[in-house]
Design a protein around this motif. Sequence first.
Motif, PDB file in Angstrom:
ATOM      1  N   GLU A  26       0.841  -1.210   0.000  1.00  0.00           N
ATOM      2  CA  GLU A  26       0.000   0.000   0.000  1.00  0.00           C
ATOM      3  C   GLU A  26       0.877   1.262   0.000  1.00  0.00           C
ATOM      4  O   GLU A  26       0.581   2.235  -0.691  1.00  0.00           O
ATOM      5  N   LEU A  27       1.974   1.225   0.774  1.00  0.00           N
ATOM      6  CA  LEU A  27       2.890   2.372   0.777  1.00  0.00           C
ATOM      7  C   LEU A  27       3.471   2.566  -0.629  1.00  0.00           C
ATOM      8  O   LEU A  27       3.594   3.692  -1.117  1.00  0.00           O
ATOM      9  N   LEU A  28       3.803   1.441  -1.266  1.00  0.00           N
ATOM     10  CA  LEU A  28       4.388   1.515  -2.610  1.00  0.00           C
ATOM     11  C   LEU A  28       3.353   1.925  -3.656  1.00  0.00           C
ATOM     12  O   LEU A  28       3.680   2.586  -4.632  1.00  0.00           O
ATOM     13  N   ARG A  29       2.092   1.570  -3.429  1.00  0.00           N
ATOM     14  CA  ARG A  29       1.039   1.951  -4.376  1.00  0.00           C
ATOM     15  C   ARG A  29       0.926   3.478  -4.474  1.00  0.00           C
ATOM     16  O   ARG A  29       0.814   4.031  -5.559  1.00  0.00           O
ATOM     17  N   VAL A  30       0.973   4.156  -3.308  1.00  0.00           N
ATOM     18  CA  VAL A  30       0.790   5.611  -3.342  1.00  0.00           C
ATOM     19  C   VAL A  30       2.087   6.349  -3.675  1.00  0.00           C
ATOM     20  O   VAL A  30       2.095   7.566  -3.807  1.00  0.00           O
ATOM     21  N   CYS A  31       3.181   5.597  -3.787  1.00  0.00           N
ATOM     22  CA  CYS A  31       4.482   6.185  -4.123  1.00  0.00           C
ATOM     23  C   CYS A  31       4.635   6.192  -5.650  1.00  0.00           C
ATOM     24  O   CYS A  31       4.318   5.210  -6.308  1.00  0.00           O
ATOM     25  N   ARG A  32       5.121   7.294  -6.179  1.00  0.00           N
ATOM     26  CA  ARG A  32       5.236   7.356  -7.648  1.00  0.00           C
ATOM     27  C   ARG A  32       6.511   6.646  -8.122  1.00  0.00           C
ATOM     28  O   ARG A  32       7.463   6.465  -7.338  1.00  0.00           O
ATOM     29  N   ALA A  33       6.523   6.265  -9.395  1.00  0.00           N
ATOM     30  CA  ALA A  33       7.707   5.632  -9.975  1.00  0.00           C
ATOM     31  C   ALA A  33       8.867   6.615  -9.852  1.00  0.00           C
ATOM     32  O   ALA A  33       8.689   7.808 -10.099  1.00  0.00           O
ATOM     33  N   GLY A  34      10.003   6.136  -9.399  1.00  0.00           N
ATOM     34  CA  GLY A  34      11.155   7.014  -9.186  1.00  0.00           C
ATOM     35  C   GLY A  34      11.199   7.562  -7.766  1.00  0.00           C
ATOM     36  O   GLY A  34      12.197   8.138  -7.337  1.00  0.00           O
ATOM     37  N   GLY A  35      10.115   7.374  -7.018  1.00  0.00           N
ATOM     38  CA  GLY A  35      10.070   7.841  -5.625  1.00  0.00           C
ATOM     39  C   GLY A  35      10.537   6.755  -4.685  1.00  0.00           C
ATOM     40  O   GLY A  35      10.991   5.690  -5.112  1.00  0.00           O
ATOM     41  N   GLU A  36      10.420   7.011  -3.366  1.00  0.00           N
ATOM     42  CA  GLU A  36      10.817   5.960  -2.432  1.00  0.00           C
ATOM     43  C   GLU A  36      10.021   5.933  -1.142  1.00  0.00           C
ATOM     44  O   GLU A  36       9.415   6.928  -0.742  1.00  0.00           O
ATOM     45  N   VAL A  37      10.073   4.743  -0.535  1.00  0.00           N
ATOM     46  CA  VAL A  37       9.402   4.491   0.734  1.00  0.00           C
ATOM     47  C   VAL A  37      10.507   4.233   1.761  1.00  0.00           C
ATOM     48  O   VAL A  37      11.435   3.481   1.494  1.00  0.00           O
ATOM     49  N   ARG A  38      10.406   4.886   2.924  1.00  0.00           N
ATOM     50  CA  ARG A  38      11.374   4.620   3.994  1.00  0.00           C
ATOM     51  C   ARG A  38      10.640   4.242   5.271  1.00  0.00           C
ATOM     52  O   ARG A  38       9.674   4.917   5.651  1.00  0.00           O
ATOM     53  N   VAL A  39      11.115   3.184   5.916  1.00  0.00           N
ATOM     54  CA  VAL A  39      10.490   2.706   7.153  1.00  0.00           C
ATOM     55  C   VAL A  39      11.576   2.603   8.223  1.00  0.00           C
ATOM     56  O   VAL A  39      12.646   2.044   7.992  1.00  0.00           O
ATOM     57  N   TYR A  40      11.269   3.131   9.417  1.00  0.00           N
ATOM     58  CA  TYR A  40      12.205   3.076  10.541  1.00  0.00           C
ATOM     59  C   TYR A  40      11.412   2.827  11.820  1.00  0.00           C
ATOM     60  O   TYR A  40      10.361   3.447  11.984  1.00  0.00           O
TER      61      TYR A  40
END
Length: 188
Positions: free
Chosen positions: A126-140
């Motif tokens: 779901e996090l990746l779905r709302v992220c655009r191509a070329g963008g990124e998801v970070r989790v900490y």
Amino acid sequence: MSRGYEQIGVAMTCRSFAEYERMFRLKPELMEAGPILDVAAGASSFVAEAAARGLAAKAADPMYELSAEGIYRHGMTEIEVSTGKLTKLPHLPYEDESFGLVLCSHFLFLYHEQFDYDFHTRALRELLRVCRAGGEVRVYPVITLQWDRYPMLDLLLEELRTAGFEASLELSELPFIPGSKELLRVQK
Ligand SMILES: C[S@@+](CC[C@H](N)C(=O)[O-])C[C@H]1O[C@@H](n2cnc3c(N)ncnc32)[C@H](O)[C@@H]1O
């Protein structure tokens, strides 16, 4: 002696912009490219401070269904939220590819006793779905409340890579929890 500390329900916390900057190693170029989505943002001031700096940023959290007074009461009493509500399929109220940077601090991995692996993979998708191509998801962080590395982390990394994402563990600059050195970075 036991390790970590016992947590009932999901804690309501309020980390600041400066703390997010260090946890996620956020540099101005990455944030300015935005827009930024902070998922499970809770009472964090990251988005408010980002907006005050002229950055495009939004916060999402199930807690925001409450009124301001309700959130205040929630914070004052730190009430136990029902696990049934919390384990619902994560759904973010945003279109596909809406954000350049999607952050999730102190929710995924940490509460792995309440949220199984299936929940984690669905949440990441779901996090990746709302992220655009070329963008990124970070989790900490990538550790649990017992301060152990999330036990399914290697499998998760493998699955993300098989799905075509660049997934890596990088050093965080703000180890909030003892032994918590890394953040998960997924490039879409
Ligand atoms: C420990 S707080 C982290 C707050 C903030 N990100 C920070 O680092 O200060 C965890 C947050 O996860 C939220 N949460 C609980 N269940 C969730 C779910 N199913 N999906 C998204 N967020 C959830 C809670 O409402 C809470 O605000």
